[in-house]
Design a protein around this motif. Sequence first.
Motif, PDB file in Angstrom:
ATOM      1  N   ASP C 186       0.830  -1.202   0.000  1.00 21.98           N
ATOM      2  CA  ASP C 186       0.000   0.000   0.000  1.00 21.98           C
ATOM      3  C   ASP C 186       0.867   1.255   0.000  1.00 21.98           C
ATOM      4  N   VAL C 187       0.277   2.374  -0.452  1.00 17.42           N
ATOM      5  CA  VAL C 187       1.088   3.592  -0.583  1.00 17.42           C
ATOM      6  C   VAL C 187       1.711   4.062   0.717  1.00 17.42           C
ATOM      7  N   THR C 188       0.977   3.967   1.826  1.00 17.18           N
ATOM      8  CA  THR C 188       1.585   4.466   3.071  1.00 17.18           C
ATOM      9  C   THR C 188       2.745   3.556   3.484  1.00 17.18           C
ATOM     10  N   GLN C 190       4.477   1.788   1.265  1.00 14.84           N
ATOM     11  CA  GLN C 190       5.487   2.068   0.235  1.00 14.84           C
ATOM     12  C   GLN C 190       6.349   3.242   0.651  1.00 14.84           C
TER      13      GLN C 190
END
Lengths: 220, 367, 332
Positions: C186-188, C190
């Motif tokens: 997930d982006v957070t 990442q």
Amino acid sequence: MATCRAATSCRVCWWFEQTLIVGVGATLIGLTGGLILGTLAGALGGWVDSAVMRLVDVMLSLPSLLLAFSIAAMFARPSQFTVILAVAIVQIPVFARLLRGSMLAQRHSDHVLAATALGVKKGAIVFRHMLPNSLSPVIVQSTLVLATAIIEAAALSFLGLGNPDDRIPEWGQMLGDVQNVFDTHPHLAAYPAICIIIVALGFTLMGETLREALDPKNRR
Amino acid sequence: MSETLVSVQDMKVHFPIKRGVLLDRTVGYVYAVDGVDLEIKRGETYGLVGESGCGKSTLGRAMLRLNEPTAGKMVFDGQDFSALKGEELRKMRRRIQMVFQDPLSSLDPRQSVESILIEGLRAHDLDKSKEETGKRLRELLSAVGLPTTALRKYPHEFSGGQRQRIGIARALALNPDLIVADEPVSALDVSVQAQVVNLLEELQEQFGLTYLVIAHDLAVVKHISDRVGVMYLGGLVEEATAADLYAEPLHPYTRALLSAIPVPDPVVEDRRERILLAGDLPSPANPPSGCRFHTRCPWRQATRCDTERPVLREFKPGHKVACHYAEQIRSGEIQPHEVKPILVEEEGISPDIPLVGPASVTEALNP
Amino acid sequence: MALLEVRDLTVVFQRKGEEPFYAVDGVSFDVEPGQTVGLVGESGCGKSVTSLAIMGLLPKRGAKVTGTVSYDGTDLLKLSDREMRDRRGRDLGMVFQDPLSSLNPVIPIGLQVTEVLERHRGLARKEAMIEAKNLLDKVGIPDPNRRLKEYPHQLSGGMRQRALIAIALACRPKLLIADEPTTALDVTIQAQILTVMKELVQDLGTALVMITHDLGVVAGLCDEVNVLYGGKVVEKAMRHKLFAEPRHPYTHGLLASIPRLDAAPGEKLTPIKGSVADNIPWTQGCAFAPRCPNALDICFTETPAEEEQLGRLLRCHNPVVPGTPAAEEVPV
């Protein structure tokens, strides 16, 4: 001696026909039973699934040969049909479990969800989407089962639970006949054995071809 | 334009966690969606963002009744969709269609494109005459930019972008009012994503569609949506117009999410300040008390955050937020502080894994 | 001399009765210590095969690797399997995309880290345990003592990827190859992992080869960027230069087709038409020509050569003139 050999080879050929009838018949009946049970369990889920699968568990927990013996012994007069039936019933749970597994996987697949979202009727989803996409492992399995069915039929007739008609020979029966001359003429046992290997291999290859033919990726 | 098409009221989806060999026992629940209210207006695109495990896909599926919601209802065009049964439900499905993430798995490999497109028509008795159907199919294909020769081909003969076009054509075939698109571009190559995004926008204009776009990529959602809802652990934490949300994120989670998304511009990247969240998403089977985000929130306060679950409230017209301290955070009265990551126990329970028990004793013994 | 010099790396997959497939076609790049080099491209561009070729992880049968990969002066492609095995882990570390399948599911994390330490650095079990704890701490895994005893399935995706980075770093390799390390996250998460990697490059002077399809990740992390298309590098420049003035129509098109978070509302995306299936072979012309808005007749008949100008490598007959907006979308 020479007549004996000729007779054996003749009987081997004849046996081939009988074995085919028993093997194919038992597999087809087993497959049909398995398809019905597996589809019920996989498509309906819930308590139907649980009930069917517990039944399958019970059948699987009994040694398959023993089950076949008991079924064959239940009939007062053993015949070719009883052999087929006994062997077929033993195969049902194998097919049912396999089909249920792949049906369940299909049930959660996106294309089945997509069909549901389209408003396609449940029956159509089961028979048009879930079943055709679940069949290929079952078809491959059925060719393997054919070989087992032949062996189990042989075991039944070896023990005298097969067709009592002496004029129609079977593999098991032939092995039984050969028993007492095995020390001097072991090759008499080899002929039926070679035949079964060829037949089993043939069916396996057929299954493989069938699977490839059914795969839409190979179309066109 | 402002007429409400869809209204979701206190939607909950809880999956039971079952254990046991012979008799299944429910040992707990995965709170995949836990009380969501939202409204979608006719003709707009509502974007639903959040990270994996936040329940956004489950919510979308529950709205379509592909998963049965545990509680709550969805009112569609004045009718209670969640109360429909049997044939009524099946007929109503025509008006709500879905586009899936993986274009290959959502198309039956054994069906030609023609039979994929006809299937829906047939299910709703729209397949009247051969000529009419043929005309309809050609219309559909040209609407999604595929050649008519595609009809006789099978899904595996197309590229990813083309397959997604087939999936969109299938959804369009029934003239739906609402299309729920679950991650419509995330399985596609970057250069192809824009084709599909543009196609969705063109079709909306052409057919007056309403979209619910579910995605993890906030940049895509921001581009395509009029309004955006941000989900965290089964609940909406913020809802605003796309421009507002980006210009002034109010919820700490939205702030962190926005700051984490990389921008393909080194100048921006070098300047940006990142709000790094500590630790992982807590398990939805055992969500934190109070505000679901308090375990990772850099603005967490000593009171209320861990005891009282904030409701989604109107902060200013058109901008809702579920945070007790949104005003103070915005004014800078409360400053972020360091957060110690809390251990998150993974117990192999995730809503992505179908929660079915073993089929039989033998399966349990030798999987 | 650079730490890693890849020259003319070519990987050909040849199956019986089929045309040879050039997965990587003459790729060259250098990596200096402490530098991060990005290989960017979409699926099928050859970026992952490049990394596997450098690590010597391609199957011996079926894949033909030519060119040179010199690491600190030795050509890795000429080493025997055994010598290469010694180098992997010790000199070259690798982080894969899927952390779950890259970790052994039946061995605790701690043992997987100490195994590498014992084998390559010759540490005793006790020392290795302490070092493993430090490593997990360094990559930001909370409560490392407890984590060491846990199995991969008990960790979350982000934690697994950290553990994998810890294993890759266990022997302080001078070169780390990361193949889409954050794509599955997930982006957070990442953002957390990218921060860890950035710090490692800064603190330990590790050279990093970053393989990704995400231009956003590249923009924030890489010093030099190689854009791959159809197995060849089509454009190479330092990141500021590349993003400010993309010259190759492919790079230009990619940047114009990504929705940007900081874009003005209502901005239209300009997609690249077609898909990789439309490519023509490089031997015939430019592979990108059928999808290229700038394509000339020559693009379909002559392979463009690699030209260097003002610190930028470019392989194009008709590059984009700086300052032009993206070409209007042509209907598909």
